[in-house]
Motif scaffolding. Structure first.
Motif, PDB file in Angstrom:
ATOM      1  N   ASP A 115       0.826  -1.218   0.000  1.00 18.12           N
ATOM      2  CA  ASP A 115       0.000   0.000   0.000  1.00 18.12           C
ATOM      3  C   ASP A 115       0.859   1.267   0.000  1.00 18.12           C
ATOM      4  N   GLY A 116       1.993   1.214  -0.694  1.00 18.03           N
ATOM      5  CA  GLY A 116       2.863   2.373  -0.806  1.00 18.03           C
ATOM      6  C   GLY A 116       3.735   2.647   0.400  1.00 18.03           C
ATOM      7  N   LYS A 117       3.686   1.771   1.411  1.00 15.68           N
ATOM      8  CA  LYS A 117       4.474   1.976   2.625  1.00 15.68           C
ATOM      9  C   LYS A 117       5.554   0.914   2.730  1.00 15.68           C
ATOM     10  N   PRO A 118       6.775   1.315   3.119  1.00 21.06           N
ATOM     11  CA  PRO A 118       7.859   0.344   3.245  1.00 21.06           C
ATOM     12  C   PRO A 118       7.553  -0.716   4.299  1.00 21.06           C
ATOM     13  N   ASP A 129      -8.840 -14.491  -1.255  1.00 21.33           N
ATOM     14  CA  ASP A 129     -10.223 -14.717  -0.834  1.00 21.33           C
ATOM     15  C   ASP A 129     -10.514 -14.103   0.539  1.00 21.33           C
ATOM     16  N   GLU A 130      -9.592 -13.321   1.053  1.00 19.61           N
ATOM     17  CA  GLU A 130      -9.790 -12.615   2.319  1.00 19.61           C
ATOM     18  C   GLU A 130     -10.247 -11.182   2.036  1.00 19.61           C
ATOM     19  N   PRO A 131     -10.840 -10.507   3.045  1.00 16.51           N
ATOM     20  CA  PRO A 131     -11.392  -9.163   2.815  1.00 16.51           C
ATOM     21  C   PRO A 131     -10.389  -8.154   2.274  1.00 16.51           C
ATOM     22  N   SER A 132      -9.136  -8.212   2.730  1.00 17.51           N
ATOM     23  CA  SER A 132      -8.115  -7.259   2.273  1.00 17.51           C
ATOM     24  C   SER A 132      -6.863  -8.014   1.861  1.00 17.51           C
ATOM     25  N   PRO A 133      -6.810  -8.538   0.634  1.00 17.13           N
ATOM     26  CA  PRO A 133      -5.626  -9.271   0.183  1.00 17.13           C
ATOM     27  C   PRO A 133      -4.378  -8.408   0.216  1.00 17.13           C
ATOM     28  N   THR A 134      -3.252  -9.034   0.537  1.00 17.64           N
ATOM     29  CA  THR A 134      -1.969  -8.324   0.601  1.00 17.64           C
ATOM     30  C   THR A 134      -1.300  -8.317  -0.762  1.00 17.64           C
ATOM     31  N   MET A 135      -0.885  -7.135  -1.210  1.00 15.75           N
ATOM     32  CA  MET A 135      -0.144  -7.006  -2.465  1.00 15.75           C
ATOM     33  C   MET A 135       1.220  -6.413  -2.143  1.00 15.75           C
ATOM     34  N   ILE A 136       2.254  -7.224  -2.261  1.00 10.28           N
ATOM     35  CA  ILE A 136       3.613  -6.817  -1.945  1.00 10.28           C
ATOM     36  C   ILE A 136       4.306  -6.384  -3.231  1.00 10.28           C
ATOM     37  N   THR A 137       4.885  -5.199  -3.252  1.00 13.00           N
ATOM     38  CA  THR A 137       5.568  -4.709  -4.447  1.00 13.00           C
ATOM     39  C   THR A 137       7.076  -4.671  -4.218  1.00 13.00           C
ATOM     40  N   PHE A 138       7.816  -4.889  -5.305  1.00 13.72           N
ATOM     41  CA  PHE A 138       9.279  -4.866  -5.260  1.00 13.72           C
ATOM     42  C   PHE A 138       9.796  -4.354  -6.590  1.00 13.72           C
ATOM     43  N   ASP A 139      11.093  -4.237  -6.741  1.00 12.86           N
ATOM     44  CA  ASP A 139      11.704  -3.704  -7.966  1.00 12.86           C
ATOM     45  C   ASP A 139      11.129  -2.343  -8.341  1.00 12.86           C
ATOM     46  N   GLY A 140      11.025  -1.467  -7.365  1.00 15.36           N
ATOM     47  CA  GLY A 140      10.526  -0.124  -7.625  1.00 15.36           C
ATOM     48  C   GLY A 140       9.086  -0.083  -8.081  1.00 15.36           C
TER      49      GLY A 140
END
Length: 315
Positions: A115-118, A129-140
């Protein structure tokens, strides 16, 4: 430029419809119908379809699908990682399964965000399938890591904006647009709570909400397709036909439908039949047509089989 390209296609189609040569036979009753508004809307839909596929997080950006079998997995592109990523840092982090939950711990010194936070320490890793799925970003921000839940198993789904399938994408091919394949069908509702077993490409069977069926007329016959979705909501159809593997994608195609109207009617436009993600990537878990939706009818409309360009096959 896309708008002008669409107009050029429209004008060409109109010219073809209205300017037959002296040796060209008059169009028969089954010839494609060239309605300008229909052609323009169809052209716009095709452009949107390709644009969605080529989004940085679209289906062509997939670079991996990794099933989680152990309690802990080290993730990264390096040779010492238990789950080897096609792109990204040599050591990205670790996924842990503990007390029925998944957690992610980034490698020290690697820039990872949610969510844009380190992310500096261990965080819950929520599945799709959960209410707030986690999306992890890398490589800028070019790469994303998510958790999917399919039946009894979980897997890591990995995307990257520089994926070969996206960077070397070819083009989508279609049958000529034909308004006769845009059909007003009857919606036949099922009893509340009815489901339909649907098998996906991994072999997993899941029960999908099956609000009803649609019935339509073609070539002097009545055809029926089961529609997935909840009552009073837009519907989804997975079907195969006699072109499957012979012009269209062998594993079937999809069509999105609007909510049926108060007269129990709904339009099914086979010109907008499209390929599942598995036509473009081996890293998707596409549902397949149920037996009820295998038509003994050649649906020569909509999207054809995608042919990968040589550059993508070589990567």
């Amino acid at each position: 430029m896309k708008r002008w390209a669409g107009m050029a296609l429209l004008l060409a189609a109109m010219a073809t419809a209205g300017c037959g040569g002296g040796d060209r036979p008059a169009p028969g009753p089954d010839a494609p119908r060239f309605d300008p508004a229909f052609l323009m809307n169809n052209d716009i839909w095709r452009e949107q379809r390709q644009a969605e596929l080529l989004q940085p997080d679209g289906w062509t950006s997939l670079i991996g699908l990794h099933w989680l079998e152990l309690k802990a997995h080290y993730i990264g592109s390096g040779s010492t990682s238990g789950i080897r990523l096609a792109m990204g840092p040599p050591r990205l982090g670790m996924v842990v399964h503990e007390a029925g939950r998944y957690w992610f711990m980034p490698e020290r010194g690697v820039a990872v965000q949610v969510d844009g936070k380190p992310v500096k320490g261990r965080i819950p890793f929520h599945a799709d399938d959960e209410p707030s799925p986690t999306m992890i970003t890398f490589d800028g921000g070019k790469g994303t890591l998510s958790l999917i839940h399919r039946g009894p198993r979980h897997a890591l789904r990995v995307r990257h904006a520089d994926a070969p399938a996206r960077a070397h994408f070819g083009h989508l091919e279609y049958w000529p647009a034909d308004a006769s394949w845009r059909i007003t069908a009857r919606f036949v509702p099922h009893d509340a709570g009815k489901t339909l077993p649907v098998v996906d490409i991994t072999g997993l069977t899941t029960e999908q909400a099956n609000a009803g069926a649609i019935e339509f007329e073609r070539d002097g016959r009545t055809w029926r397709l089961e529609a997935l979705g909840e009552p009073g909501r837009p519907l989804f159809v997975i079907f195969a036909d006699r072109t499957s593997g012979h012009g269209s994608y062998a594993a079937g195609r999809y069509i999105d439908l609007d909510t049926p109207d108060d007269k129990s009617q709904v339009v099914i436009d086979f010109n907008r039949a499209y390929n599942p993600p598995c036509a473009f990537t081996p890293f998707a878990t596409c549902p397949l047509p149920p037996p009820e939706n295998r038509l003994d009818l050649p649906v020569e409309a909509g999207e054809k089989t995608y042919v990968k360009p040589a550059q993508e096959d070589a990567t």
